[in-house]
Design a protein around this motif. Structure first.
Motif, PDB file in Angstrom:
ATOM      1  N   UNK A 110     -32.668   9.959 -27.017  1.00  0.00           N
ATOM      2  CA  UNK A 110     -31.730  11.063 -27.478  1.00  0.00           C
ATOM      3  C   UNK A 110     -31.603  10.874 -29.142  1.00  0.00           C
ATOM      4  N   UNK A 111     -32.020   9.709 -29.654  1.00  0.00           N
ATOM      5  CA  UNK A 111     -32.017   9.437 -31.039  1.00  0.00           C
ATOM      6  C   UNK A 111     -33.045   8.190 -31.396  1.00  0.00           C
ATOM      7  N   UNK A 112     -33.763   8.211 -31.951  1.00  0.00           N
ATOM      8  CA  UNK A 112     -34.836   7.208 -32.324  1.00  0.00           C
ATOM      9  C   UNK A 112     -34.441   6.393 -33.752  1.00  0.00           C
ATOM     10  N   UNK A 113     -35.063   5.339 -33.633  1.00  0.00           N
ATOM     11  CA  UNK A 113     -34.954   4.211 -34.925  1.00  0.00           C
ATOM     12  C   UNK A 113     -33.445   4.299 -35.498  1.00  0.00           C
ATOM     13  N   UNK A 114     -32.588   3.977 -34.666  1.00  0.00           N
ATOM     14  CA  UNK A 114     -31.036   3.903 -35.242  1.00  0.00           C
ATOM     15  C   UNK A 114     -30.976   2.555 -35.679  1.00  0.00           C
ATOM     16  N   UNK A 115     -30.342   2.319 -36.702  1.00  0.00           N
ATOM     17  CA  UNK A 115     -29.997   0.905 -37.230  1.00  0.00           C
ATOM     18  C   UNK A 115     -28.745   0.479 -36.461  1.00  0.00           C
ATOM     19  N   UNK A 116     -28.870  -0.852 -36.357  1.00  0.00           N
ATOM     20  CA  UNK A 116     -27.746  -1.627 -35.512  1.00  0.00           C
ATOM     21  C   UNK A 116     -26.613  -1.497 -36.310  1.00  0.00           C
ATOM     22  N   UNK A 117     -25.521  -1.268 -35.578  1.00  0.00           N
ATOM     23  CA  UNK A 117     -24.163  -1.130 -36.022  1.00  0.00           C
ATOM     24  C   UNK A 117     -23.778   0.392 -36.568  1.00  0.00           C
ATOM     25  N   UNK A 118     -24.510   1.317 -36.102  1.00  0.00           N
ATOM     26  CA  UNK A 118     -24.364   2.611 -36.413  1.00  0.00           C
ATOM     27  C   UNK A 118     -23.439   3.270 -35.348  1.00  0.00           C
ATOM     28  N   UNK A 119     -22.325   3.921 -35.932  1.00  0.00           N
ATOM     29  CA  UNK A 119     -21.187   4.495 -35.068  1.00  0.00           C
ATOM     30  C   UNK A 119     -21.614   5.942 -34.810  1.00  0.00           C
ATOM     31  N   UNK A 120     -21.511   6.298 -33.280  1.00  0.00           N
ATOM     32  CA  UNK A 120     -21.778   7.541 -32.753  1.00  0.00           C
ATOM     33  C   UNK A 120     -21.196   8.142 -31.727  1.00  0.00           C
ATOM     34  N   UNK A 121     -20.997   9.508 -31.445  1.00  0.00           N
ATOM     35  CA  UNK A 121     -20.634  10.135 -30.140  1.00  0.00           C
ATOM     36  C   UNK A 121     -21.562  10.711 -29.506  1.00  0.00           C
ATOM     37  N   UNK A 122     -21.495  11.190 -28.299  1.00  0.00           N
ATOM     38  CA  UNK A 122     -22.508  12.150 -27.650  1.00  0.00           C
ATOM     39  C   UNK A 122     -21.524  13.184 -27.039  1.00  0.00           C
ATOM     40  N   UNK A 123     -21.505  14.403 -27.697  1.00  0.00           N
ATOM     41  CA  UNK A 123     -20.758  15.521 -27.337  1.00  0.00           C
ATOM     42  C   UNK A 123     -20.919  16.213 -25.870  1.00  0.00           C
ATOM     43  N   UNK A 124     -19.976  16.288 -25.168  1.00  0.00           N
ATOM     44  CA  UNK A 124     -19.706  16.723 -23.951  1.00  0.00           C
ATOM     45  C   UNK A 124     -19.581  18.094 -23.603  1.00  0.00           C
ATOM     46  N   UNK A 125     -19.605  19.059 -24.920  1.00  0.00           N
ATOM     47  CA  UNK A 125     -19.393  20.443 -24.729  1.00  0.00           C
ATOM     48  C   UNK A 125     -20.261  21.437 -24.198  1.00  0.00           C
TER      49      UNK A 125
END
Length: 128
Positions: free
Chosen positions: A99-114
């Motif tokens: 669901x996301x590619x090449x993401x840097x270590x330590x990156x803050x994220x959420x996955x919306x549930x709407x």
């Protein structure tokens, strides 16, 4: 040296005969700390957004799959803390999906549930 050759020959003979030889403990430990080995389990409808999470060195991508419930599939996007909006919507089924590619270590994220499910319930795993 002779013991190693004897073991290797025995393993080769067993493999030819169709026997399964267990992996060494080091290989099993590596699998346990793999990208999917660190996945978190979440339940659709319990919260507005899954997370927040912080990416790790286990994965270079953020992956998700459905593991339970009566839904045929769901939809997911990644909302990065710095960007504010979703990256793109991806259809999530029973197999691991990026669901996301090449993401840097330590990156803050959420996955919306709407987003409505194609069904009424679902359990997901997210690996990052």
């Amino acid at each position: 040296m002779t013991d190693r050759l004897s073991r290797a020959a025995l393993v080769a003979v067993l493999a030819v005969l169709g026997f399964v030889v267990p992996a060494p403990a080091a290989v099993a430990a590596t699998a346990a700390t793999s990208c999917y080995g660190g996945a978190v389990t979440v339940h659709y409808g319990e919260v507005r957004d899954f997370g927040p999470y912080v990416t790790t060195s286990r994965c270079t991508d953020i992956n998700m799959r459905m593991t339970g419930g009566d839904a045929d599939f769901g939809w997911a996007c990644v909302q990065f803390a710095r960007a504010g909006g979703c990256n793109y919507w991806t259809k999530i089924g029973r197999s691991w999906t990026t669901i996301a590619t090449d993401v840097l270590n330590g990156t803050k994220f959420t996955v919306p549930n709407g987003v409505d499910l194609e069904g009424s319930s679902a359990t997901f795993q997210i690996a990052f």
